[in-house]
Design a protein around this motif. Sequence first.
Motif, PDB file in Angstrom:
ATOM      1  N   ASP A  81      43.903  37.983  50.410  1.00  0.00           N
ATOM      2  CA  ASP A  81      45.570  37.665  50.969  1.00  0.00           C
ATOM      3  C   ASP A  81      46.291  36.865  49.998  1.00  0.00           C
ATOM      4  O   ASP A  81      47.385  36.835  50.060  1.00  0.00           O
ATOM      5  CB  ASP A  81      45.104  36.857  52.459  1.00  0.00           C
ATOM      6  CG  ASP A  81      44.811  37.517  53.364  1.00  0.00           C
ATOM      7  OD1 ASP A  81      44.829  38.631  53.481  1.00  0.00           O
ATOM      8  OD2 ASP A  81      44.373  36.855  54.502  1.00  0.00           O
ATOM      9  N   SER A  82      45.680  36.149  48.854  1.00  0.00           N
ATOM     10  CA  SER A  82      46.495  35.446  47.589  1.00  0.00           C
ATOM     11  C   SER A  82      47.015  36.265  46.975  1.00  0.00           C
ATOM     12  O   SER A  82      47.564  35.934  46.193  1.00  0.00           O
ATOM     13  CB  SER A  82      45.271  34.334  47.363  1.00  0.00           C
ATOM     14  OG  SER A  82      44.477  34.695  46.454  1.00  0.00           O
ATOM     15  N   LEU A  83      46.490  37.538  46.827  1.00  0.00           N
ATOM     16  CA  LEU A  83      46.811  38.447  45.588  1.00  0.00           C
ATOM     17  C   LEU A  83      48.214  39.013  45.827  1.00  0.00           C
ATOM     18  O   LEU A  83      48.512  39.288  46.832  1.00  0.00           O
ATOM     19  CB  LEU A  83      45.801  39.614  45.581  1.00  0.00           C
ATOM     20  CG  LEU A  83      44.452  39.231  44.877  1.00  0.00           C
ATOM     21  CD1 LEU A  83      43.169  40.285  44.887  1.00  0.00           C
ATOM     22  CD2 LEU A  83      44.461  38.480  43.629  1.00  0.00           C
TER      23      LEU A  83
ATOM     24  N   GLY B 283      33.577  30.826  60.535  1.00  0.00           N
ATOM     25  CA  GLY B 283      34.518  32.063  60.741  1.00  0.00           C
ATOM     26  C   GLY B 283      35.255  32.202  59.476  1.00  0.00           C
ATOM     27  O   GLY B 283      36.047  33.553  59.787  1.00  0.00           O
ATOM     28  N   SER B 284      35.331  31.549  58.843  1.00  0.00           N
ATOM     29  CA  SER B 284      36.441  31.934  57.402  1.00  0.00           C
ATOM     30  C   SER B 284      35.729  32.964  56.472  1.00  0.00           C
ATOM     31  O   SER B 284      34.549  33.099  56.550  1.00  0.00           O
ATOM     32  CB  SER B 284      36.708  30.697  56.717  1.00  0.00           C
ATOM     33  OG  SER B 284      35.585  30.098  56.215  1.00  0.00           O
ATOM     34  N   CYS B 285      36.529  33.803  55.872  1.00  0.00           N
ATOM     35  CA  CYS B 285      36.096  34.770  55.025  1.00  0.00           C
ATOM     36  C   CYS B 285      36.746  34.738  53.703  1.00  0.00           C
ATOM     37  O   CYS B 285      37.921  34.987  53.367  1.00  0.00           O
ATOM     38  CB  CYS B 285      36.623  36.181  55.710  1.00  0.00           C
ATOM     39  SG  CYS B 285      36.063  37.467  54.958  1.00  0.00           S
TER      40      CYS B 285
ATOM     41  N   ALA C 283      46.150  46.012  46.414  1.00  0.00           N
ATOM     42  CA  ALA C 283      45.973  47.543  46.764  1.00  0.00           C
ATOM     43  C   ALA C 283      45.004  48.093  45.846  1.00  0.00           C
ATOM     44  O   ALA C 283      44.250  48.813  46.170  1.00  0.00           O
ATOM     45  CB  ALA C 283      47.369  48.297  46.549  1.00  0.00           C
ATOM     46  N   LYS C 284      45.012  47.590  44.483  1.00  0.00           N
ATOM     47  CA  LYS C 284      43.980  48.164  43.353  1.00  0.00           C
ATOM     48  C   LYS C 284      42.671  47.527  43.662  1.00  0.00           C
ATOM     49  O   LYS C 284      41.778  48.534  43.710  1.00  0.00           O
ATOM     50  CB  LYS C 284      44.615  47.501  41.941  1.00  0.00           C
ATOM     51  CG  LYS C 284      43.655  47.746  41.068  1.00  0.00           C
ATOM     52  CD  LYS C 284      43.896  49.146  40.182  1.00  0.00           C
ATOM     53  CE  LYS C 284      43.281  49.577  39.182  1.00  0.00           C
ATOM     54  NZ  LYS C 284      43.646  50.818  38.378  1.00  0.00           N
TER      55      LYS C 284
ATOM     56  N   PHE D  65      37.669  36.234  42.310  1.00  0.00           N
ATOM     57  CA  PHE D  65      38.343  35.335  41.617  1.00  0.00           C
ATOM     58  C   PHE D  65      39.474  36.059  40.528  1.00  0.00           C
ATOM     59  O   PHE D  65      38.851  37.166  40.387  1.00  0.00           O
ATOM     60  CB  PHE D  65      37.526  34.102  40.878  1.00  0.00           C
ATOM     61  CG  PHE D  65      36.582  34.652  40.097  1.00  0.00           C
ATOM     62  CD1 PHE D  65      36.757  34.936  38.739  1.00  0.00           C
ATOM     63  CD2 PHE D  65      35.389  35.376  40.618  1.00  0.00           C
ATOM     64  CE1 PHE D  65      35.917  35.480  38.019  1.00  0.00           C
ATOM     65  CE2 PHE D  65      34.314  35.921  39.920  1.00  0.00           C
ATOM     66  CZ  PHE D  65      34.587  35.998  38.355  1.00  0.00           C
ATOM     67  N   VAL D  66      40.216  35.230  40.254  1.00  0.00           N
ATOM     68  CA  VAL D  66      40.937  35.910  39.017  1.00  0.00           C
ATOM     69  C   VAL D  66      40.244  35.454  37.652  1.00  0.00           C
ATOM     70  O   VAL D  66      40.196  34.175  37.487  1.00  0.00           O
ATOM     71  CB  VAL D  66      42.625  35.444  39.065  1.00  0.00           C
ATOM     72  CG1 VAL D  66      43.513  35.703  37.923  1.00  0.00           C
ATOM     73  CG2 VAL D  66      43.222  35.905  40.143  1.00  0.00           C
ATOM     74  N   LYS D  67      40.164  36.329  36.853  1.00  0.00           N
ATOM     75  CA  LYS D  67      39.128  36.023  35.565  1.00  0.00           C
ATOM     76  C   LYS D  67      40.025  35.463  34.771  1.00  0.00           C
ATOM     77  O   LYS D  67      41.337  36.219  34.223  1.00  0.00           O
ATOM     78  CB  LYS D  67      38.332  37.073  35.217  1.00  0.00           C
ATOM     79  CG  LYS D  67      37.446  36.792  34.099  1.00  0.00           C
ATOM     80  CD  LYS D  67      36.412  37.905  33.825  1.00  0.00           C
ATOM     81  CE  LYS D  67      35.494  37.672  32.713  1.00  0.00           C
ATOM     82  NZ  LYS D  67      34.975  38.726  32.301  1.00  0.00           N
TER      83      LYS D  67
END
Length: 132
Positions: free
Chosen positions: A36-38, A27-29, A44-45, A102-104
């Motif tokens: 949610d971590s951003l 059930g995790s996404c 918003a972007k 992911f954050v690049k």
Amino acid sequence: MVKMPYYVSEGVVMQNFTVQFFEQDDGSCPVEEFLDSLDNKMAAKVYGMIELLEEYGNELRMPYSEQLEDGIFELRIKFGGNITRILYFFFVGKNIILTNGFVKKTQKTPPDEIAKAKRYRKIYLTRQEKKP
């Protein structure tokens, strides 16, 4: 907010794409957890770019979207000095499935992130085959 399934472009009615977040068996996404971590501004972007993807689908091109390999695409988001990527694939009936984000931090998209997107796609497709 209710989103209309169609938009008008140059007098022609066109159907929007449907964007879905891949869910694991537990059930995790992964995409939702990533979003949610951003921080609020980057999130918003990203949500704004997801709306663009929903509107333009496979017509969305660089600098917003790029095909990586084997049917896996990346949604490209830059805000200030931060670069974020959301990986996705297309599915029958104008569906777009967001798999992971992911954050690049490097020049190239990390191979393990692409492999993860492919693994999630395989799970998704297997589930679809089992549906009546």
